[in-house]
Design an enzyme around this catalytic site. Structure first.
Site, mmCIF file in Angstrom:
data_model
loop_
_atom_site.group_PDB
_atom_site.id
_atom_site.type_symbol
_atom_site.label_atom_id
_atom_site.label_comp_id
_atom_site.label_asym_id
_atom_site.label_seq_id
_atom_site.Cartn_x
_atom_site.Cartn_y
_atom_site.Cartn_z
ATOM 1 N N ARG A 142 26.414 -0.187 -49.399
ATOM 2 C CA ARG A 142 25.897 1.129 -48.948
ATOM 3 C C ARG A 142 24.735 1.435 -47.991
ATOM 4 O O ARG A 142 23.724 0.935 -48.437
ATOM 5 C CB ARG A 142 25.324 1.674 -50.569
ATOM 6 C CG ARG A 142 24.954 3.217 -50.755
ATOM 7 C CD ARG A 142 24.076 3.192 -51.938
ATOM 8 N NE ARG A 142 22.654 2.787 -51.525
ATOM 9 C CZ ARG A 142 21.620 2.446 -52.272
ATOM 10 N NH1 ARG A 142 21.827 2.553 -53.640
ATOM 11 N NH2 ARG A 142 20.202 2.457 -51.986
ATOM 12 N N TYR A 169 12.806 -0.859 -52.174
ATOM 13 C CA TYR A 169 13.377 -2.019 -53.046
ATOM 14 C C TYR A 169 14.427 -2.732 -52.285
ATOM 15 O O TYR A 169 14.764 -3.717 -52.653
ATOM 16 C CB TYR A 169 14.067 -1.436 -54.148
ATOM 17 C CG TYR A 169 15.011 -0.457 -54.071
ATOM 18 C CD1 TYR A 169 16.429 -0.906 -53.622
ATOM 19 C CD2 TYR A 169 14.772 1.047 -54.159
ATOM 20 C CE1 TYR A 169 17.467 0.294 -53.442
ATOM 21 C CE2 TYR A 169 15.727 2.027 -53.778
ATOM 22 C CZ TYR A 169 17.055 1.580 -53.724
ATOM 23 O OH TYR A 169 18.036 2.495 -53.441
ATOM 24 N N HIS A 212 20.609 5.780 -52.237
ATOM 25 C CA HIS A 212 21.558 6.323 -53.336
ATOM 26 C C HIS A 212 21.795 7.615 -53.322
ATOM 27 O O HIS A 212 23.136 7.737 -53.371
ATOM 28 C CB HIS A 212 20.741 5.583 -54.508
ATOM 29 C CG HIS A 212 21.559 6.078 -55.763
ATOM 30 N ND1 HIS A 212 22.821 5.660 -56.151
ATOM 31 C CD2 HIS A 212 21.318 7.297 -56.779
ATOM 32 C CE1 HIS A 212 23.190 6.337 -57.227
ATOM 33 N NE2 HIS A 212 22.054 7.023 -57.629
HETATM 34 C C1 LIG Z 1 25.975 6.740 -68.315
HETATM 35 C C2 LIG Z 1 25.005 6.873 -67.271
HETATM 36 N N1 LIG Z 1 23.621 6.059 -67.161
HETATM 37 C C3 LIG Z 1 22.924 5.934 -65.979
HETATM 38 C C4 LIG Z 1 23.168 7.056 -65.170
HETATM 39 C C5 LIG Z 1 22.134 7.148 -64.016
HETATM 40 N N2 LIG Z 1 22.854 6.649 -62.785
HETATM 41 C C6 LIG Z 1 23.210 7.444 -61.776
HETATM 42 S S1 LIG Z 1 24.058 6.454 -60.685
HETATM 43 C C7 LIG Z 1 23.541 5.110 -61.180
HETATM 44 C C8 LIG Z 1 24.057 3.813 -60.414
HETATM 45 C C9 LIG Z 1 25.300 3.345 -60.397
HETATM 46 O O1 LIG Z 1 25.608 2.353 -59.467
HETATM 47 P P1 LIG Z 1 27.025 1.858 -59.135
HETATM 48 O O2 LIG Z 1 28.048 2.171 -60.263
HETATM 49 O O3 LIG Z 1 27.012 0.706 -58.264
HETATM 50 O O4 LIG Z 1 27.503 3.008 -58.183
HETATM 51 P P2 LIG Z 1 27.043 3.620 -56.360
HETATM 52 O O5 LIG Z 1 26.091 4.524 -56.871
HETATM 53 O O6 LIG Z 1 26.428 2.363 -56.008
HETATM 54 O O7 LIG Z 1 28.119 4.243 -55.943
HETATM 55 C C10 LIG Z 1 23.015 5.265 -62.384
HETATM 56 C C11 LIG Z 1 22.483 4.206 -63.107
HETATM 57 C C12 LIG Z 1 24.259 7.779 -65.239
HETATM 58 N N3 LIG Z 1 24.653 8.844 -64.265
HETATM 59 N N4 LIG Z 1 25.160 7.649 -66.136
#
Ligand SMILES: Cc1ncc(C[n+]2csc(CCOP(=O)(O)OP(=O)(O)O)c2C)c(N)n1
Ligand SMILES: [Mg+2]
Length: 355
Positions: free
Chosen positions: A254, A267, A258
């Site tokens: 990425r 971070y 985010h």
């Molecule tokens: C069930 C749930 N828990 C927490 C969140 C908050 N949240 C949004 S994005 C994220 C990180 C996800 O990371 P990843 O799966 O690596 O996907 P990326 O954002 O890197 O594409 C979190 C914890 C959420 N949307 N849904």
């Protein structure tokens, strides 16, 4: 290169190295496909960069950039057949465009317009899923329905490295293995889940190896190598169509924040980002195509101009679309609206406009 179900050894598939040189046998990919893959990557990046600017200008809402993940998204979606389904997370603009969602529709989604991300988009792409992992269960449900109805379609769930820690992900893999469903789990391991690094996500050497526990095949691919992703996904889809589910781990990065609400300098080290920029997916594919004499700098510049014009036109159409009205939120949930929703809808009146 391909393990069998239950095998735990996972080799990373790579076709082009970082400099765009062939490092393994060239898969059967025609020059038109090379051009198609590259043009989609250019379009995805151009959309992404414009969306970031438009968010900063306050013209669209929160946006999750996908810069750096173009090869993973375009390469995987390019291998789909029209009847196949994508179950996306919030970062899948590249894959969604390739599989038929219009840029206008994606802009409408980011503007909070109900026409964005609904069945109105007229492509085999589910609405954007924000609940991490939930789309894996939906994909399994869709695949099960396809199997029961003898449809020849594969469901593809797109999920991140962080999402693989969710129960939903594991339940979906388990179910897919037991019922031998036509489904591919496409994990984009972009090294970060907001501020949580991959090293804190799992003690497994790879994410692909998790497939073994569920009796399905796992494969890891260089996710910044569009040719590796495309050929791997072709094989994964072939197997899934025969009722052999596959977990693909695309190792990528990425490059951006985010979302537009995040500041990654808090971070992660800049040196890490710079090292990954060297592995940029567009850079290596462009070098490969120039070496092959099917591309040059002039064509490249022109391609970015075309892509930018496409984005401008799509955004203009989205901006000229009337805002959604409050009562319309009831329109996209059920095919046939239940009585209680009809009552709630009519009690709203017509004054509300969604902002
Ligand atoms: C069930 C749930 N828990 C927490 C969140 C908050 N949240 C949004 S994005 C994220 C990180 C996800 O990371 P990843 O799966 O690596 O996907 P990326 O954002 O890197 O594409 C979190 C914890 C959420 N949307 N849904
Ligand atoms: Mg991630």
């Amino acid at each position: 290169m391909w393990g069998e179900p239950n095998e735990t050894v996972v080799n990373r598939v790579q076709v082009l190295n970082e400099a765009g040189k062939l490092v393994s046998t060239y898969p059967e990919i025609h020059d038109e496909e090379l051009l198609g893959l590259y043009k989609w990557m250019v379009q995805a990046r151009t959309f992404d960069q414009r969306a970031l600017k438009l968010q900063r200008q306050g013209r669209i809402g929160t946006y999750a950039p996908m810069i750096g993940q173009e090869a993973a998204q375009v390469g995987s979606a390019y291998a789909l057949k029209e009847q196949d389904w994508i179950y996306p997370s919030y970062r899948e603009v590249g894959a969604s465009l390739v599989h038929g969602v219009s840029m206008e529709n994606f802009f409408l989604y980011t503007m909070g317009n109900l026409l964005g991300g609904t069945s109105a988009q007229n492509a085999n792409v589910f609405p954007v899923q924000i609940i991490i992992g939930a789309q894996c269960l939906h994909a399994v449900g869709g695949a099960w329905a396809a199997k029961l109805q003898h449809e020849n379609s594969v469901s593809v769930a797109y999920i991140g490295d962080g999402g693989t820690s969710q129960g939903d992900f594991h339940e979906a893999l388990n179910f897919a293995g037991v019922y031998k469903l036509p489904v591919v789990f496409f994990v984009q391991n972009n090294q970060w889940a907001i501020s949580v690094p991959r090293s804190k996500q799992t003690a497994s050497n790879t994410i692909a190896q998790k497939a073994a526990a569920y009796g399905i095949t796992g494969v890891q691919v260089d996710g910044n190598d569009v040719l590796a992703v495309y050929s791997t996904m072709q094989e994964a889809l072939k197997r899934a169509r025969e009722g052999k589910p596959v977990l693909v781990e695309a190792v990528t990065y990425r490059q951006g924040p985010h979302t537009t609400a995040d500041d990654p300098t808090k971070y992660r080290e800049n040196t890490e980002v710079e090292a990954w920029l060297e592995k940029d997916p567009l850079k290596r594919m462009k070098a490969f195509m120039i070496d092959r004499n099917i591309w040059d700098e002039e064509l490249d510049q022109r391609e970015f101009e075309i892509a930018n014009e496409n984005v401008s036109k799509a955004f203009k159409r989205a901006e000229n679309t009337p805002s959604s009205k409050t009562e319309e939120v009831f329109d996209f949930v059920f095919e046939q609206k239940p009585k209680h929703l009809k009552e709630q809808q009519s009690s709203l009146g017509t004054e509300g406009v969604l902002k």
